[in-house]
Design a protein around this motif. Structure first.
Motif, PDB file in Angstrom:
ATOM      1  N   ARG A  79       0.841  -1.282  -0.018  1.00 50.16           N
ATOM      2  CA  ARG A  79      -0.076   0.095  -0.056  1.00 50.16           C
ATOM      3  C   ARG A  79       0.786   1.448  -0.119  1.00 50.16           C
ATOM      4  NH1 ARG A  79      -4.231   0.869   4.892  1.00 50.16           N
ATOM      5  NH2 ARG A  79      -2.224   0.797   5.963  1.00 50.16           N
ATOM      6  N   GLU A  80       1.984   1.173   0.969  1.00 48.95           N
ATOM      7  CA  GLU A  80       2.583   2.234   0.919  1.00 48.95           C
ATOM      8  C   GLU A  80       3.657   2.771  -0.627  1.00 48.95           C
ATOM      9  OE1 GLU A  80       4.072   1.835   5.606  1.00 48.95           O
ATOM     10  OE2 GLU A  80       5.253   0.944   3.892  1.00 48.95           O
ATOM     11  N   ALA A  81       4.142   1.555  -1.214  1.00 51.91           N
ATOM     12  CA  ALA A  81       4.728   1.639  -2.195  1.00 51.91           C
ATOM     13  C   ALA A  81       3.893   1.852  -3.438  1.00 51.91           C
ATOM     14  CB  ALA A  81       5.199   0.238  -2.614  1.00 51.91           C
ATOM     15  N   ALA A  82       2.516   1.472  -3.391  1.00 54.36           N
ATOM     16  CA  ALA A  82       1.775   1.775  -4.426  1.00 54.36           C
ATOM     17  C   ALA A  82       1.411   3.322  -4.546  1.00 54.36           C
ATOM     18  CB  ALA A  82       0.357   1.022  -4.381  1.00 54.36           C
ATOM     19  N   ALA A  83       0.980   3.850  -3.188  1.00 57.94           N
ATOM     20  CA  ALA A  83       0.793   5.220  -3.197  1.00 57.94           C
ATOM     21  C   ALA A  83       1.957   6.008  -3.495  1.00 57.94           C
ATOM     22  CB  ALA A  83       0.488   5.776  -1.571  1.00 57.94           C
ATOM     23  N   GLY A  84       3.419   5.475  -3.191  1.00 61.69           N
ATOM     24  CA  GLY A  84       4.559   6.207  -3.606  1.00 61.69           C
ATOM     25  C   GLY A  84       4.825   6.192  -5.209  1.00 61.69           C
ATOM     26  N   PHE A  85       4.319   5.134  -5.634  1.00 57.72           N
ATOM     27  CA  PHE A  85       4.644   5.038  -7.030  1.00 57.72           C
ATOM     28  C   PHE A  85       3.733   5.916  -7.865  1.00 57.72           C
ATOM     29  CE2 PHE A  85       2.991   3.079 -11.033  1.00 57.72           C
ATOM     30  CZ  PHE A  85       4.034   2.857 -11.834  1.00 57.72           C
ATOM     31  N   VAL A  86       2.415   6.076  -7.317  1.00 59.51           N
ATOM     32  CA  VAL A  86       1.304   6.890  -8.149  1.00 59.51           C
ATOM     33  C   VAL A  86       2.002   8.413  -7.975  1.00 59.51           C
ATOM     34  CG1 VAL A  86      -0.823   7.877  -8.031  1.00 59.51           C
ATOM     35  CG2 VAL A  86      -0.715   5.280  -7.758  1.00 59.51           C
ATOM     36  N   ILE A  87       2.168   8.881  -6.725  1.00 62.95           N
ATOM     37  CA  ILE A  87       2.888  10.225  -6.489  1.00 62.95           C
ATOM     38  C   ILE A  87       3.898  10.297  -7.086  1.00 62.95           C
ATOM     39  CG2 ILE A  87       3.553  11.902  -4.693  1.00 62.95           C
ATOM     40  CD1 ILE A  87       2.001  10.275  -2.701  1.00 62.95           C
ATOM     41  N   GLY A  88       4.955   9.386  -7.271  1.00 64.10           N
ATOM     42  CA  GLY A  88       6.085   9.608  -8.205  1.00 64.10           C
ATOM     43  C   GLY A  88       5.948   9.878  -9.508  1.00 64.10           C
ATOM     44  N   ALA A  89       5.160   9.081  -9.996  1.00 68.71           N
ATOM     45  CA  ALA A  89       4.671   8.835 -11.409  1.00 68.71           C
ATOM     46  C   ALA A  89       4.150  10.331 -11.789  1.00 68.71           C
ATOM     47  CB  ALA A  89       3.669   7.681 -11.800  1.00 68.71           C
ATOM     48  N   VAL A  91       4.401  13.319 -10.127  1.00 66.56           N
ATOM     49  CA  VAL A  91       5.289  14.265 -10.349  1.00 66.56           C
ATOM     50  C   VAL A  91       6.274  14.292 -11.414  1.00 66.56           C
ATOM     51  CG1 VAL A  91       6.946  15.232  -8.717  1.00 66.56           C
ATOM     52  CG2 VAL A  91       4.901  14.522  -7.767  1.00 66.56           C
ATOM     53  N   GLY A  92       6.738  12.982 -11.629  1.00 66.79           N
ATOM     54  CA  GLY A  92       7.487  12.810 -12.772  1.00 66.79           C
ATOM     55  C   GLY A  92       7.016  13.234 -13.924  1.00 66.79           C
ATOM     56  N   ILE A  93       5.701  12.704 -14.349  1.00 71.23           N
ATOM     57  CA  ILE A  93       5.207  13.378 -15.823  1.00 71.23           C
ATOM     58  C   ILE A  93       5.173  14.630 -15.640  1.00 71.23           C
ATOM     59  CG2 ILE A  93       3.155  13.074 -17.066  1.00 71.23           C
ATOM     60  CD1 ILE A  93       2.777  10.338 -15.862  1.00 71.23           C
ATOM     61  N   MET A 141       1.704   7.672   5.261  1.00 70.42           N
ATOM     62  CA  MET A 141       2.065   8.493   4.279  1.00 70.42           C
ATOM     63  C   MET A 141       3.427   9.128   4.149  1.00 70.42           C
ATOM     64  SD  MET A 141       0.574  10.354   1.701  1.00 70.42           S
ATOM     65  CE  MET A 141      -1.114   9.735   1.997  1.00 70.42           C
ATOM     66  N   PRO A 142       4.230   9.488   5.105  1.00 69.62           N
ATOM     67  CA  PRO A 142       5.361   9.797   5.188  1.00 69.62           C
ATOM     68  C   PRO A 142       6.298   8.652   4.259  1.00 69.62           C
ATOM     69  CG  PRO A 142       4.872  10.240   7.400  1.00 69.62           C
ATOM     70  CD  PRO A 142       3.695   9.447   6.516  1.00 69.62           C
ATOM     71  N   VAL A 143       5.846   7.474   4.675  1.00 66.10           N
ATOM     72  CA  VAL A 143       6.828   6.428   3.932  1.00 66.10           C
ATOM     73  C   VAL A 143       6.169   6.587   2.357  1.00 66.10           C
ATOM     74  CG1 VAL A 143       7.088   4.036   3.668  1.00 66.10           C
ATOM     75  CG2 VAL A 143       6.824   4.846   5.836  1.00 66.10           C
ATOM     76  N   ALA A 144       5.352   6.790   2.105  1.00 60.89           N
ATOM     77  CA  ALA A 144       4.722   6.842   0.516  1.00 60.89           C
ATOM     78  C   ALA A 144       5.429   8.024   0.023  1.00 60.89           C
ATOM     79  CB  ALA A 144       3.350   7.158   0.257  1.00 60.89           C
ATOM     80  N   VAL A 145       5.837   9.117   0.664  1.00 65.19           N
ATOM     81  CA  VAL A 145       6.584  10.230   0.104  1.00 65.19           C
ATOM     82  C   VAL A 145       7.917   9.614  -0.090  1.00 65.19           C
ATOM     83  CG1 VAL A 145       7.208  12.596   0.367  1.00 65.19           C
ATOM     84  CG2 VAL A 145       4.845  11.912   1.150  1.00 65.19           C
ATOM     85  N   ILE A 146       8.497   9.023   0.794  1.00 70.36           N
ATOM     86  CA  ILE A 146      10.009   8.606   0.670  1.00 70.36           C
ATOM     87  C   ILE A 146       9.936   7.811  -0.474  1.00 70.36           C
ATOM     88  CG2 ILE A 146      11.663   7.472   1.628  1.00 70.36           C
ATOM     89  CD1 ILE A 146      10.478   8.336   4.159  1.00 70.36           C
ATOM     90  N   SER A 147       9.090   6.806  -0.756  1.00 64.75           N
ATOM     91  CA  SER A 147       8.977   5.927  -1.854  1.00 64.75           C
ATOM     92  C   SER A 147       8.735   6.712  -3.317  1.00 64.75           C
ATOM     93  CB  SER A 147       7.773   4.939  -1.659  1.00 64.75           C
ATOM     94  OG  SER A 147       7.750   4.211  -2.978  1.00 64.75           O
ATOM     95  N   ALA A 148       8.174   7.861  -2.849  1.00 64.66           N
ATOM     96  CA  ALA A 148       7.973   8.563  -4.353  1.00 64.66           C
ATOM     97  C   ALA A 148       9.207   9.625  -4.666  1.00 64.66           C
ATOM     98  CB  ALA A 148       6.659   9.720  -4.208  1.00 64.66           C
ATOM     99  N   PHE A 149      10.043   9.534  -3.593  1.00 62.21           N
ATOM    100  CA  PHE A 149      11.178  10.367  -4.097  1.00 62.21           C
ATOM    101  C   PHE A 149      12.270   9.658  -4.901  1.00 62.21           C
ATOM    102  CE2 PHE A 149      15.697  11.490  -2.811  1.00 62.21           C
ATOM    103  CZ  PHE A 149      15.663  12.683  -3.176  1.00 62.21           C
TER     104      PHE A 149
END
Length: 277
Positions: A79-89, A91-93, A141-149
């Motif tokens: 769940r954390e990784a999926a949220a981070g992936f979506v946020i990162g994707a 932001v990256g796009i 949520m902080p973990v998701a942000v770290i993953s998004a980084f």
């Protein structure tokens, strides 16, 4: 269907080959007494059968089997990784699109985007936890942000490359129709950039799992794989197979994320306008 079976057969064959190599390497070093590059024993390289059997043993006294405990922790980390992936994707796009349309932003900020990836994630993780802690957000949520980084960078760079690689003849056709930049971006540039973007998504998908596991360490979250890895690492000398089993589950989670992106790629890229007759 035949292609899927072929890929599955190759995957199984490679997996069997790696297992045989592991067992052969271990047996050779133990029988000969070699110690380079490291000494091989039950602690450095447990037997595969011990690692697999450990999954079906209780995680601790009066606890369910380890595989069940790790599966629950893997779902939490997913769940954390999926949220981070979506946020990162996302932001990256967005960064890729802005850099594509503005040379000023590209020249001014691209060095900083690149430089952000040279900062150790372990140095950033505690800062993110402090910044977002106590804000009423979910604990993960902080973990998701770290993953998004870890995920936004490959997406941003590959999106930019894909948009810049659009066929000039298609752009000339859109200009002849007096199409707006937004229409050209949506109808021509994005479809042309999809192969580049999905290449980045595959990298970002696995990186999101790594980022989530690392982010759980300073967050003191015990419900995910990061907490399990930290816990079993402390007792490695007593139970090395538990840590190896946890690493296998973490690797399996990353493979699942990769496969999901690969399946979506086959569905989306195949239906892109330039691939439709």
């Amino acid at each position: 269907m035949a292609d899927i079976l072929k890929r599955l057969a190759i995957f199984v064959a490679v997996l069997v080959g790696l297992c045989l190599f592991y067992m052969g390497y271990r047996q050779l070093y133990i029988s000969t007494g070699w110690s380079w590059p490291f000494k091989v024993d039950q602690y450095a390289m447990p037997r595969l059968q011990d690692i697999v059997s450990r999954l079906w043993e209780p995680a601790a006294t009066e606890q369910p089997p380890l595989v069940r405990v790790l599966a629950e922790k893997a779902l939490f980390t997913a769940r954390e990784a999926a949220a981070g992936f979506v946020i990162g994707a996302v932001v990256g796009i967005a960064i890729g699109v802005v850099f594509h349309f503005s040379n000023l932003f590209r020249r001014g900020f691209q060095p900083y985007v690149v430089g952000s990836q040279t900062v150790p994630i372990l140095a950033i993780a505690p800062m993110v936890v402090i910044w977002l802690g106590g804000k009423g957000l979910p604990v993960w949520m902080p973990v998701a942000v770290i993953s998004a980084f870890l995920t936004f960078f490959p997406v941003a760079i590959n999106t930019l490359r894909g948009l810049d690689s659009t066929d000039p003849r298609k752009l000339e056709l859109m200009r002849s129709y007096a199409a707006s930049p937004l229409a050209t971006l949506w109808r021509v540039k994005f479809p042309s950039a999809l192969p580049f973007m999905f290449s980045a998504f595959k990298v970002a998908a696995t990186a999101s799992v790594v980022g989530a596991i690392i982010g759980e360490l300073p967050s003191s979250i015990q419900d995910g794989l990061g907490g399990a890895i930290l816990n079993f690492a402390q007792y490695y000398s007593l139970d090395p197979s538990a840590l190896w089993a946890t690493n296998i589950i973490a690797a399996a989670l990353g493979i699942i994320f990769f496969l999901i992106v690969a399946i979506v790629e086959r569905l989306v890229v195949r239906r892109a306008p330039e691939n439709v007759a």
